[in-house]
Scaffold this active site. Sequence first.
Site, PDB file in Angstrom:
ATOM      1  N   ASP A 102      -1.189   6.288   0.363  1.00  0.00           N
ATOM      2  CA  ASP A 102      -0.006   5.720   1.096  1.00  0.00           C
ATOM      3  C   ASP A 102       0.785   4.935   0.071  1.00  0.00           C
ATOM      4  O   ASP A 102       0.546   4.429  -1.075  1.00  0.00           O
ATOM      5  CB  ASP A 102      -0.228   4.592   2.073  1.00  0.00           C
ATOM      6  N   GLU A 128       1.558  10.067  -1.906  1.00  0.00           N
ATOM      7  CA  GLU A 128       2.854   9.947  -0.860  1.00  0.00           C
ATOM      8  C   GLU A 128       3.833   9.219  -1.936  1.00  0.00           C
ATOM      9  O   GLU A 128       3.826   8.331  -2.135  1.00  0.00           O
ATOM     10  CB  GLU A 128       2.763   9.137   0.451  1.00  0.00           C
TER      11      GLU A 128
HETATM   12  C1  NOJ Z   1       4.153   5.305   4.724  1.00  0.00           C
HETATM   13  C2  NOJ Z   1       3.543   5.730   5.955  1.00  0.00           C
HETATM   14  O1  NOJ Z   1       3.498   7.196   6.190  1.00  0.00           O
HETATM   15  C3  NOJ Z   1       4.278   5.130   7.060  1.00  0.00           C
HETATM   16  O2  NOJ Z   1       4.025   5.372   8.425  1.00  0.00           O
HETATM   17  C4  NOJ Z   1       4.214   3.534   6.935  1.00  0.00           C
HETATM   18  O3  NOJ Z   1       5.098   2.774   7.642  1.00  0.00           O
HETATM   19  C5  NOJ Z   1       4.570   2.948   5.415  1.00  0.00           C
HETATM   20  N1  NOJ Z   1       4.096   3.822   4.496  1.00  0.00           N
HETATM   21  C6  NOJ Z   1       3.802   1.728   4.968  1.00  0.00           C
HETATM   22  O4  NOJ Z   1       2.562   1.892   5.102  1.00  0.00           O
END
Ligand code: NOJ
Length: 536
Positions: free
Chosen positions: A209, A259
């Site tokens: 993440d 991500e």
């Molecule tokens: C990306 C995640 O996909 C999202 O859902 C989340 O709110 C943020 N990162 C913070 O962790």
Amino acid sequence: MAAVHPSRTHEWWRDAVIYQVYPRSFADGDGDGTGDLAGVRANLPYLRQLGVDAVWFTPWYLSPLVDGGYDVADYRTIDPAFGTLDDAEKLIAEAAEHGIKVIVDIVPNHVSDQHAWFRAALAAGPGSPERERFHFRPGRGEHGELPPNNWPSQFSGDTWTRVPDGEWYLHLFTPEQPDLNWNHPDVRREHEDVLRFWFERGVAGVRIDSAALLTKHPDLPDFTEGADAHPYIDQDEIHDIYRSWRAIADAYDGVFVGEVWLPDSERFARYLRPDELHTAFNFNFLACPWDPDSLRRTIDDTLAEHAPVHAPATWVLCNHDVTRTATRYGREDTGFDFAKKRFGTPTDPELGTRRARAAALLTLALPGSVYLYQGEELGLPEADIPRDRIQDPMHFRSGGTDPGRDGCRVPLPWKAEAPSFGFGTPPGTEPWLPQPADWARYAVDRQSADADSMLTLYRTALGLRRTHPGLGDGPMRWLPAGDGVLAFAREHGLICVVNLSPAPVELPAHSALLLTSGPLDPAGTLPPDTAAWLQA
Ligand code: NOJ
């Protein structure tokens, strides 16, 4: 030294179809209104029949669920709303019996304010070693009443919160998600242990993440609009972390997907060097409007940026953070922009669905791996959530101007005629988010019986992707095509044609029509917003 091209035969992740499960909304096994691991276990046959190779679970750990589980209180415990660690271990084993691999989601940038470390930091006070695992600072201004810097949040709102003893702590997301200090050895050690913990339990991969945000400029300088360097996005030191993580993954034959939201393709590709992450999400494709030139440019740029590091591209149309594909493509402005407000933009559902079907065939024919977000295979639209039921902190932090992300997180419809459309929540209890009253038409049972449904299209396309040797990893070549038409060839005679022009077009010469996203015209031409897979 010449780069060695990795063998393509055993690296499953180079062309896998990975299904994203948002556990809260997949299936409710215990009838309490929230989806859970029991619900996933009961539906593994559905995923096998759909034809996916792996499942990525958004966070299932102990969490106050302030940000849908991206606020983790303990990375080694499953939240009781979802089940137990034993359930997770059984789920991983049963998925393997169905030939499905499991990817877990690790959230290294921040923890929940209920995490033991943060509680200890608050209790220990200024100057304590416990506070050094986070970013605590005195404030600016005469009495420290101003935040330590001006950093913009990844959600709207502040990035600093003051605690009663006067210090401030950094949180790029909500105040309930304090950022960790990645210069602290405990933080590094702990995450390496967490990775081993999940690899030991048989997971095949880890989604990371907010993967470009972990390390901050050590001085925490102010952010300057337009400046070359950003004080907390994509710091050079971050790559050391991923090099040490890669060594751990290699020991378990595990893989990473990061991500990584970065507009600069050269900087993006750095994360995919052979000793770092295996893959990263390709959000440029997701953000791209339904426009032939933009799509072609995005596909070319994506393949060009991945080639030097020999990483496979990933293709993503949708996830739990963005407007559902069928709704987005039904809008006049079909791209996706996080900064754009999502309330009240009119959509044409019929047009959006037709384009989403064509986009499915386009995406599944491109070289690389594909991520499929639960409900995308059902063609679910973005749901309108009544304001008093909205849960997403993004909505509240925008002061109510952004509806937030709940509209793409609604519990799945499984059975047209059952309570909660078969999600599993019994009468008398409400699913955690309301399902639109007209969702019977999207239910799995109804679509399974319909040869023209979105679900049937996905099942057929994924079946062909498994059996046709031209699909998946490998080269692609653009074919000459008229204005507004995308046509490309893969190996073994596979041709994909997508008509984004307003008029019907002739199909290129072919020996067999393998699949179309909608009916051809009586004359055999391909209608607008329709795609076809052909055998040359
Ligand atoms: C990306 C995640 O996909 C999202 O859902 C989340 O709110 C943020 N990162 C913070 O962790």
